[in-house]
Design a protein around this motif. Sequence first.
Motif, PDB file in Angstrom:
ATOM      1  N   LEU B  89       0.848  -1.182   0.000  1.00  0.00           N
ATOM      2  CA  LEU B  89       0.000   0.000   0.000  1.00  0.00           C
ATOM      3  C   LEU B  89       0.886   1.234   0.000  1.00  0.00           C
ATOM      4  CD1 LEU B  89      -2.538  -0.993   2.794  1.00  0.00           C
ATOM      5  CD2 LEU B  89      -2.771  -1.310   0.340  1.00  0.00           C
ATOM      6  N   THR B 103      -6.388   6.605   6.939  1.00  0.00           N
ATOM      7  CA  THR B 103      -6.297   5.328   7.644  1.00  0.00           C
ATOM      8  C   THR B 103      -7.489   5.166   8.594  1.00  0.00           C
ATOM      9  OG1 THR B 103      -5.004   6.185   9.492  1.00  0.00           O
ATOM     10  CG2 THR B 103      -3.789   5.445   7.556  1.00  0.00           C
ATOM     11  N   ILE B 106     -10.621   3.886   6.793  1.00  0.00           N
ATOM     12  CA  ILE B 106     -10.583   2.434   6.589  1.00  0.00           C
ATOM     13  C   ILE B 106     -10.936   1.723   7.888  1.00  0.00           C
ATOM     14  CG2 ILE B 106      -9.142   0.483   5.927  1.00  0.00           C
ATOM     15  CD1 ILE B 106      -9.663   2.333   3.643  1.00  0.00           C
ATOM     16  N   LEU B 110     -13.931  -1.011   8.644  1.00  0.00           N
ATOM     17  CA  LEU B 110     -13.610  -2.389   8.995  1.00  0.00           C
ATOM     18  C   LEU B 110     -13.924  -2.715  10.449  1.00  0.00           C
ATOM     19  CD1 LEU B 110     -10.290  -3.008   7.042  1.00  0.00           C
ATOM     20  CD2 LEU B 110     -12.619  -3.694   6.472  1.00  0.00           C
ATOM     21  N   LEU B 167      -8.759 -11.696   7.776  1.00  0.00           N
ATOM     22  CA  LEU B 167      -8.362 -10.531   6.983  1.00  0.00           C
ATOM     23  C   LEU B 167      -8.547  -9.231   7.749  1.00  0.00           C
ATOM     24  CD1 LEU B 167      -9.760 -11.481   3.461  1.00  0.00           C
ATOM     25  CD2 LEU B 167      -7.421 -11.618   4.296  1.00  0.00           C
ATOM     26  N   PHE B 168      -9.549  -9.181   8.604  1.00  0.00           N
ATOM     27  CA  PHE B 168      -9.772  -7.964   9.381  1.00  0.00           C
ATOM     28  C   PHE B 168      -8.524  -7.597  10.157  1.00  0.00           C
ATOM     29  CE2 PHE B 168     -14.344  -8.918   8.856  1.00  0.00           C
ATOM     30  CZ  PHE B 168     -14.777  -7.673   8.455  1.00  0.00           C
ATOM     31  N   GLN B 170      -5.451  -8.540   9.764  1.00  0.00           N
ATOM     32  CA  GLN B 170      -4.281  -8.250   8.937  1.00  0.00           C
ATOM     33  C   GLN B 170      -4.348  -6.844   8.348  1.00  0.00           C
ATOM     34  OE1 GLN B 170      -2.996 -11.494   6.284  1.00  0.00           O
ATOM     35  NE2 GLN B 170      -4.537 -12.783   7.241  1.00  0.00           N
ATOM     36  N   ILE B 171      -5.517  -6.484   7.828  1.00  0.00           N
ATOM     37  CA  ILE B 171      -5.621  -5.190   7.159  1.00  0.00           C
ATOM     38  C   ILE B 171      -5.573  -4.055   8.176  1.00  0.00           C
ATOM     39  CG2 ILE B 171      -7.063  -3.741   5.711  1.00  0.00           C
ATOM     40  CD1 ILE B 171      -8.155  -6.265   4.428  1.00  0.00           C
ATOM     41  N   ALA B 174      -2.225  -3.236   9.403  1.00  0.00           N
ATOM     42  CA  ALA B 174      -1.487  -2.356   8.489  1.00  0.00           C
ATOM     43  C   ALA B 174      -1.880  -0.902   8.709  1.00  0.00           C
ATOM     44  CB  ALA B 174      -1.745  -2.770   7.046  1.00  0.00           C
ATOM     45  N   MET B 175      -3.176  -0.661   8.954  1.00  0.00           N
ATOM     46  CA  MET B 175      -3.624   0.709   9.198  1.00  0.00           C
ATOM     47  C   MET B 175      -3.017   1.253  10.485  1.00  0.00           C
ATOM     48  SD  MET B 175      -5.471   1.480   6.620  1.00  0.00           S
ATOM     49  CE  MET B 175      -4.477   0.353   5.645  1.00  0.00           C
ATOM     50  N   GLU B 177      -0.274   0.370  11.834  1.00  0.00           N
ATOM     51  CA  GLU B 177       1.154   0.608  11.576  1.00  0.00           C
ATOM     52  C   GLU B 177       1.353   1.937  10.869  1.00  0.00           C
ATOM     53  OE1 GLU B 177       3.784  -1.654  12.008  1.00  0.00           O
ATOM     54  OE2 GLU B 177       5.300  -0.407  11.014  1.00  0.00           O
ATOM     55  N   MET B 178       0.564   2.154   9.831  1.00  0.00           N
ATOM     56  CA  MET B 178       0.667   3.418   9.099  1.00  0.00           C
ATOM     57  C   MET B 178       0.385   4.590  10.021  1.00  0.00           C
ATOM     58  SD  MET B 178      -1.089   3.080   5.365  1.00  0.00           S
ATOM     59  CE  MET B 178      -0.025   3.263   3.949  1.00  0.00           C
TER      60      MET B 178
END
Lengths: 243, 243
Positions: B89, B103, B106, B110, B167-168, B170-171, B174-175, B177-178
Amino acid sequence: MTDLLPPIQTTARDDAVLKALAGFVRQEALGPGEKLPTERILAERLKVSRNTVREALTRWEGLGLVERRQGSGTYLKAAVSPDMLHMPLTLAGGNDFAGLMATLEIRRALESEAAALCAIRAGKSELAEIERKLDLMEEAFQTRAGMSSDEDWEFHQAVFRASGNPLFEQIIAAMYEMFHRFWEHPLGVRDFGHASFPYHRTIFDCIAAHDPDGARAEALKLIATVEDDLKRGAANLKLSDRR
Amino acid sequence: MTDLLPPIQTTARDDAVLKALAGFVRQEALGPGEKLPTERILAERLKVSRNTVREALTRWEGLGLVERRQGSGTYLKAAVSPDMLHMPLTLAGGNDFAGLMATLEIRRALESEAAALCAIRAGKSELAEIERKLDLMEEAFQTRAGMSSDEDWEFHQAVFRASGNPLFEQIIAAMYEMFHRFWEHPLGVRDFGHASFPYHRTIFDCIAAHDPDGARAEALKLIATVEDDLKRGAANLKLSDRR
DNA sequence: GTGGTTCAATGGTCCAACCAATTTCTGCAC
DNA sequence: GTGCAGAAATTGGTTGGACCATTGAACCAC
């Protein structure tokens, strides 16, 4: 006690190369599709080995920022700026029915939100672009008497772009990729996606009317049809283990 | 006419190396933290140059799958399997207000969906685990008189796991982390996250009562408080350009 | 034990050459 | 002049070997 003493960086040649390259791209105002200097020139200019340049470019290639074509050159694939944030997302694949449903759950959450945001933020030009994609999709539907996944995807992409948040498109693209990787052919369901067709128009209508709640509701209906199709397909042929 | 004839791969040494390495990791059942063979050994075993091995490992390093420590070795950083999907991403200007809000959008989509699914699917053991994390978080809150991002994150993770869709986690990871990469310190907002505290308990109550709509609503309220905090922080000190 | 020293292992960088794909140039036939 | 085949130059891909910088373990004096 947190560590307020981060480890010092004594060597970071690759990163330095990337930083320099990002600055170069910015200064030259290079856009997607344009050609970067050759590896040999970069190595000479930056006073580093060609090998180091290659490692740096390999990083960018892995991030999808750049494309290398042997014999031709290295080309920018996306806009790049020095203050860009990169976050690799790696997803453990679900290749069975549950995995496919998992991607749909993510899509349900993200597509409905994106449609709602789009209804709030889309301007005139974005609306025109979405409608253009919608027309193309409907035309393809009439011509081929069925859903065309390419035109369908382009319509959704236009919606995501108009949402004003680039993460929507990127994350859902990953879901699409996962979904289609194990399911190129509509496994027994002949008219897969057929039921989703009318909702594209209703979603657009809500967006054009700046009705976020309506757009969200229609997007949810669309995903529901896809989930139904998937369940029908799974019932047709048990795809419990595709390895 | 689509291209059903993918271009033949006359040379794809790096990818071949990565495929072989992924197979090796699988066969040896290597997990995060474990050490990979040295570059020299890999080069010898795979009959390729050490440089080629390095390019392949550079790819994995860029994707965050692997960590290289000079003088020590190369270590796995995440679970890796051959059928994994990698999608980097990239967020232009991820360090300004708009990027942080992106972020959060998202997360809003989610986390609300995950909370609702959790309310439907969570069993007794999952509920107990979530409550345990909740207690830990509340205890940390009392002790330190403020939000603790670690315990907070563990609570949310427990919810995502109980949603039944990996998947929730994992995604959203990432958010997170960002979000935190450019914002370790709560920029001027002293009690950042404070307002979100009570909603953790209300979310749990709705989940325990198997009330998906309520859980979704409470999760939305929680994210709203974070967005408010972010807006306050942005108002305090104009962080238009943090370079 | 503590603190240095030595030394082998390992990733990081460099160099020079060659391979393979692509592009460009050249020259010939027409 | 045009068109096309072949040569030549360009460019990324690969190789092998060398050396540097860091790490960690073994060892040793104190």
